[in-house]
Design an enzyme around this catalytic site. Structure first.
Site, PDB file in Angstrom:
ATOM      1  N   HIS A   1       0.872  -1.176   0.000  1.00  0.00           N
ATOM      2  CA  HIS A   1       0.000   0.000   0.000  1.00  0.00           C
ATOM      3  C   HIS A   1       0.908   1.225   0.000  1.00  0.00           C
ATOM      4  O   HIS A   1       1.747   1.384   0.882  1.00  0.00           O
ATOM      5  CB  HIS A   1      -0.924   0.027   1.225  1.00  0.00           C
ATOM      6  CG  HIS A   1      -1.857   1.192   1.188  1.00  0.00           C
ATOM      7  ND1 HIS A   1      -3.102   1.155   0.587  1.00  0.00           N
ATOM      8  CD2 HIS A   1      -1.704   2.468   1.632  1.00  0.00           C
ATOM      9  CE1 HIS A   1      -3.676   2.333   0.669  1.00  0.00           C
ATOM     10  NE2 HIS A   1      -2.853   3.151   1.300  1.00  0.00           N
ATOM     11  N   CYS A   2       0.738   2.084  -0.999  1.00  0.00           N
ATOM     12  CA  CYS A   2       1.615   3.253  -1.132  1.00  0.00           C
ATOM     13  C   CYS A   2       0.852   4.503  -0.721  1.00  0.00           C
ATOM     14  O   CYS A   2      -0.121   4.888  -1.378  1.00  0.00           O
ATOM     15  CB  CYS A   2       2.104   3.374  -2.583  1.00  0.00           C
ATOM     16  SG  CYS A   2       3.144   4.818  -2.838  1.00  0.00           S
ATOM     17  N   GLN A   3       1.307   5.117   0.361  1.00  0.00           N
ATOM     18  CA  GLN A   3       0.610   6.324   0.835  1.00  0.00           C
ATOM     19  C   GLN A   3       0.797   7.491  -0.137  1.00  0.00           C
ATOM     20  O   GLN A   3      -0.019   8.410  -0.173  1.00  0.00           O
ATOM     21  CB  GLN A   3       1.119   6.699   2.222  1.00  0.00           C
ATOM     22  CG  GLN A   3       2.601   7.023   2.258  1.00  0.00           C
ATOM     23  CD  GLN A   3       3.034   7.575   3.594  1.00  0.00           C
ATOM     24  OE1 GLN A   3       2.241   8.121   4.326  1.00  0.00           O
ATOM     25  NE2 GLN A   3       4.308   7.407   3.907  1.00  0.00           N
TER      26      GLN A   3
ATOM     27  N   ASN B   1      -1.897   7.103  -2.360  1.00  0.00           N
ATOM     28  CA  ASN B   1      -3.114   6.851  -1.577  1.00  0.00           C
ATOM     29  C   ASN B   1      -3.911   5.670  -2.156  1.00  0.00           C
ATOM     30  O   ASN B   1      -5.133   5.725  -2.276  1.00  0.00           O
ATOM     31  CB  ASN B   1      -3.995   8.106  -1.531  1.00  0.00           C
ATOM     32  CG  ASN B   1      -5.036   8.028  -0.427  1.00  0.00           C
ATOM     33  OD1 ASN B   1      -4.903   7.233   0.508  1.00  0.00           O
ATOM     34  ND2 ASN B   1      -6.084   8.830  -0.526  1.00  0.00           N
TER      35      ASN B   1
END
Ligand code: ZN
Ligand code: ZN
Length: 247
Positions: free
Chosen positions: A125-127, A130
């Site tokens: 999951h890549c912030q 998002n």
């Protein structure tokens, strides 16, 4: 609404950083180095603008593309009687069920606690986008990292060329030096971080699956982030023990 994904502080920070690097490259580095209106300046500005635009386009594709849901019709295929007993047991072992979604998870599918759902071929999951990096947007993510790395290195080289040709005896005021440190640090830092990330994903692809599997068989479409027509439903992959058996 997927457009709501843009309402996040990390994404705002990415836009801010992109804008800053673009400004520094064109209006500080190129302007001071050869002049933005010279033929060399226009050429470098055009090349960098293309790289920046393609990075931005890939970024939008990464944010807006659904990384992949488990098909509602998905049923684990563990009844293949052509498999040996050992392969059959391995197959069963790999059919896992998500306790939160109460659905079966295909190989490489994981539950993302941020997205609150299972994601096909979840990478992470890549912030910064998002969104999860998964089956349907991995290509766009790789292209984003590739073009952003090339753009950062291009910007870094122009910045260094600009600094080297400057006569610091004339321009040696301390506030001007501080200005160049403030401009150069994000450019240099970004080049190193993105370069490392690019090497990491090249390593992952080289060891996990072939480049063609990820990027598609048509080389002309390798750098089109939305060209994913070669992908199947994302519920089955060649896994590690398969590779060992073949080699
Ligand atoms: Zn789940
Ligand atoms: Zn996620």
């Amino acid at each position: 609404m997927k457009w709501q994904r843009f309402l996040s502080i990390p994404i705002f920070a990415v836009f801010l950083l992109m804008g800053f690097v673009y400004y520094v490259t064109l209006f500080v580095s190129i302007e001071d180095w050869v002049g933005l209106r010279s033929s060399d300046g226009s050429f470098h500005a055009s090349v960098f603008s293309f790289l920046a635009f393609y990075s931005l386009f890939s970024f939008f594709v990464c944010v807006l593309t659904d990384p992949g849901r488990v098909p509602s019709s998905y049923v684990p295929d563990v009844e293949d009687r052509e498999l040996s007993d050992q392969e059959f047991r391995r197959n069963v072992k790999h059919q896992r069920k998500c306790e939160i979604c109460s659905t079966y998870k295909p190989q490489r599918c994981h539950h993302c606690r941020t997205c609150r759902r299972c994601v096909l071929r979840m990478d992470h999951h890549c912030q910064w986008i998002n969104n999860c990096v998964g089956y349907w947007n991995y290509k766009a993510f790789f292209i984003l990292v590739f073009f952003a790395t090339v753009a950062s290195i291009y910007s870094m080289v122009i910045f260094i060329a600009c600094v080297l040709q400057k006569d610091w005896k004339v321009w040696g005021q301390s506030h001007l030096k501080l200005f160049y440190v403030v401009c150069g640090t994000p450019v240099l830092g970004l080049s190193m971080i993105l370069g490392s990330l690019l090497c990491w994903h090249i390593y992952l692809m080289a060891n996990n699956m072939t480049t063609i599997e990820v990027l598609g068989p048509n080389m002309l479409k390798w750098f089109l982030p939305a060209a994913v027509g070669h992908l199947k439903d994302g519920s089955s992959f060649r896994i590690a023990h398969d590779t060992r058996q073949i080699t």
